[in-house]
Design a protein around this motif. Structure first.
Motif, PDB file in Angstrom:
ATOM      1  N   GLY A  40       6.796  88.232  15.594  1.00 21.47           N
ATOM      2  CA  GLY A  40       5.947  89.354  15.996  1.00 21.47           C
ATOM      3  C   GLY A  40       6.743  90.588  16.374  1.00 21.47           C
ATOM      4  O   GLY A  40       6.453  91.697  15.906  1.00 21.47           O
TER       5      GLY A  40
ATOM      6  N   CYS B 140      -1.483  88.666  25.366  1.00 24.03           N
ATOM      7  CA  CYS B 140      -0.441  88.171  24.454  1.00 24.03           C
ATOM      8  C   CYS B 140       0.502  87.312  25.275  1.00 24.03           C
ATOM      9  O   CYS B 140       0.875  87.689  26.389  1.00 24.03           O
ATOM     10  CB  CYS B 140       0.298  89.347  23.813  1.00 24.03           C
ATOM     11  SG  CYS B 140       1.672  88.862  22.757  1.00 24.03           S
TER      12      CYS B 140
ATOM     13  N   GLY C 226       5.867  91.266  23.238  1.00 22.41           N
ATOM     14  CA  GLY C 226       4.721  91.542  22.370  1.00 22.41           C
ATOM     15  C   GLY C 226       3.639  92.282  23.142  1.00 22.41           C
ATOM     16  O   GLY C 226       3.034  93.237  22.645  1.00 22.41           O
TER      17      GLY C 226
ATOM     18  N   ASP D 166      -3.954  88.156  21.238  1.00 24.89           N
ATOM     19  CA  ASP D 166      -3.016  87.494  20.328  1.00 24.89           C
ATOM     20  C   ASP D 166      -3.422  86.024  20.222  1.00 24.89           C
ATOM     21  O   ASP D 166      -3.926  85.445  21.187  1.00 24.89           O
ATOM     22  CB  ASP D 166      -1.598  87.605  20.894  1.00 24.89           C
ATOM     23  CG  ASP D 166      -0.544  87.311  19.849  1.00 24.89           C
ATOM     24  OD1 ASP D 166       0.169  88.243  19.446  1.00 24.89           O
ATOM     25  OD2 ASP D 166      -0.412  86.134  19.428  1.00 24.89           O
TER      26      ASP D 166
ATOM     27  N   GLY E 286      -0.046  85.778  14.241  1.00 25.27           N
ATOM     28  CA  GLY E 286       1.310  85.817  13.710  1.00 25.27           C
ATOM     29  C   GLY E 286       1.388  84.811  12.582  1.00 25.27           C
ATOM     30  O   GLY E 286       0.675  84.918  11.582  1.00 25.27           O
TER      31      GLY E 286
ATOM     32  N   LYS F 102      -0.132  90.150  11.930  1.00 23.52           N
ATOM     33  CA  LYS F 102       1.091  90.885  12.271  1.00 23.52           C
ATOM     34  C   LYS F 102       1.940  91.098  11.030  1.00 23.52           C
ATOM     35  O   LYS F 102       1.881  90.272  10.127  1.00 23.52           O
ATOM     36  CB  LYS F 102       1.916  90.089  13.290  1.00 23.52           C
ATOM     37  CG  LYS F 102       1.335  90.057  14.674  1.00 23.52           C
ATOM     38  CD  LYS F 102       2.256  89.260  15.577  1.00 23.52           C
ATOM     39  CE  LYS F 102       1.597  88.997  16.909  1.00 23.52           C
ATOM     40  NZ  LYS F 102       2.389  88.111  17.760  1.00 23.52           N
TER      41      LYS F 102
END
Lengths: 157, 199
Positions: free
Chosen positions: A82, B22, B27, B67, B100, B121
């Motif tokens: 990420g 997240c 992040g 996230d 992700g 992402k």
């Protein structure tokens, strides 16, 4: 829960966002890019720490022999993916994504292939340390090796 | 590169209550900077699902960006909890899920958990702004049922999925019946496209 219902809800976000003031979308995007750029150094430094931590977690997973121990390796690799992606470190992002694939494969019950894990961890550490200094050619040669390892361990269906 | 929205499109997020969740501190920091750039004042930053749940219970939120990886769980579970929490109006608020690495089994999990949008992402500010603007114009209804709670998953009004009969009372049959009235004459059709002033 009772019978299915389909109903209208108020879009409060739209109501607020359409209030006078604010900024135009293009300027907002530019401001966001600038602010993200402001945390670039600290984020790239964190990638080096994360990569080192990855080595420790992989060693712990190996020692435990339990498939659940791949969980923390997967999570950290996913976090590296990420952050690396956010700053355009494509090589590092791809290597981390590949390690996510592998650890997810192994934690699902497949027999672990430790040399494949090790070579990924080493590659990620190298690419994280080099950061933006990693040349495209250098990153490509690391990634080529990782792609071959991954293909051997996880053949495409 | 051309912008996916109008240059003059104005967005005022200064009074919006935004929750950012997240599991990775860096992040979360990147997300926070992005939304600060968008003009959001002091968004609620949450590393854990427990923190995010507390925020949902404490204040009215207008947007949540979650996230898929939280420090103590998965974003999918948080969204599922939120949609069924009956904490109004937060349970109806738009939620952008950021993913992700995604396992094949999780591809539809975000959508089925009740996310308004799933974004993969890396998420550049341009992409995030595009999704926010899309949400501003989102007129989807909300669905509550034993199997699903969240925005209508039929983004386009094209009826039930191909090959299925449709479960809703207003779903029309894919079979077109025989005409029940005579066909229009050509001049009648032309008149529909060429309206004339009536004196």
């Amino acid at each position: 829960m009772s019978a299915p219902r389909v109903f209208v809800v108020e879009n409060t976000l739209a109501k607020m966002a359409r209030e006078p003031g604010g900024r135009n979308a293009e300027a907002a995007v530019k401001a966001a890019e600038l602010r993200i750029d402001g945390v670039k150094d600290v984020s790239l430094a964190s990638l080096i720490e994360k990569a080192e931590q990855l080595g420790v977690l992989a060693a712990e997973a190996r020692a435990s022999g339990e498939s659940e121990a791949f969980g923390p390796v997967y999570d950290l690799s996913n976090a590296i993916y990420g952050v690396a992606g956010a700053f355009g470190l494509k090589g590092l992002a791809e290597a981390a994504f590949s390690l996510c694939d592998l650890t997810d494969h192994f934690r699902s019950g497949e027999e672990a292939n430790w040399p494949a894990i090790d070579v990924h961890v080493d590659g990620i550490r190298l690419l994280a340390t080099l950061g933006e200094k990693a040349t495209a050619a250098g990153a490509d040669s690391v990634l080529d090796g990782l792609r071959k390892v991954r293909a051997r361990v996880m053949p495409a269906n | 590169m051309s912008l996916p929205f109008s240059k003059t499109e104005r967005v005022n997020l200064s009074t919006a209550e935004v929750l950012l969740a997240c599991g990775d501190p860096e992040g979360l920091n990147i997300m926070g900077e992005m939304f600060a750039g968008f003009g959001v004042h002091t968004p609620r930053r949450c590393l854990t699902m427990a923190d995010a749940q507390t925020s949902v219970q404490e204040r009215i939120l207008n947007l949540m960006v979650v996230d898929s990886a939280l420090a103590d769980g998965e974003g999918y579970d948080f969204i599922s909890w939120l949609r069924r929490s009956e904490i109004t109006p937060n349970c109806y608020a738009p939620v952008i899920l950021i993913t992700g690495h995604t396992r094949p089994s999780q591809i539809f999990r975000g959508r089925d958990a009740g996310a308004s949008f799933v974004v993969r992402k890396p998420v550049a500010p341009l992409i995030m702004m595009q999704r926010i603007i899309w949400l501003l114009n989102d007129q989807r209804k909300f669905v509550t049922s034993p199997g699903y709670c969240g925005p209508d998953r039929r983004v386009k009004a094209l009826g039930p999925p191909v090959g299925s009969k449709g479960r809703r009372h207003d779903d029309l049959s894919a079979q077109v019946g025989a005409a029940s009235t005579p066909n229009l004459e050509q001049d009648e059709i032309d008149a529909l496209f060429k309206p004339r002033a009536v004196i």
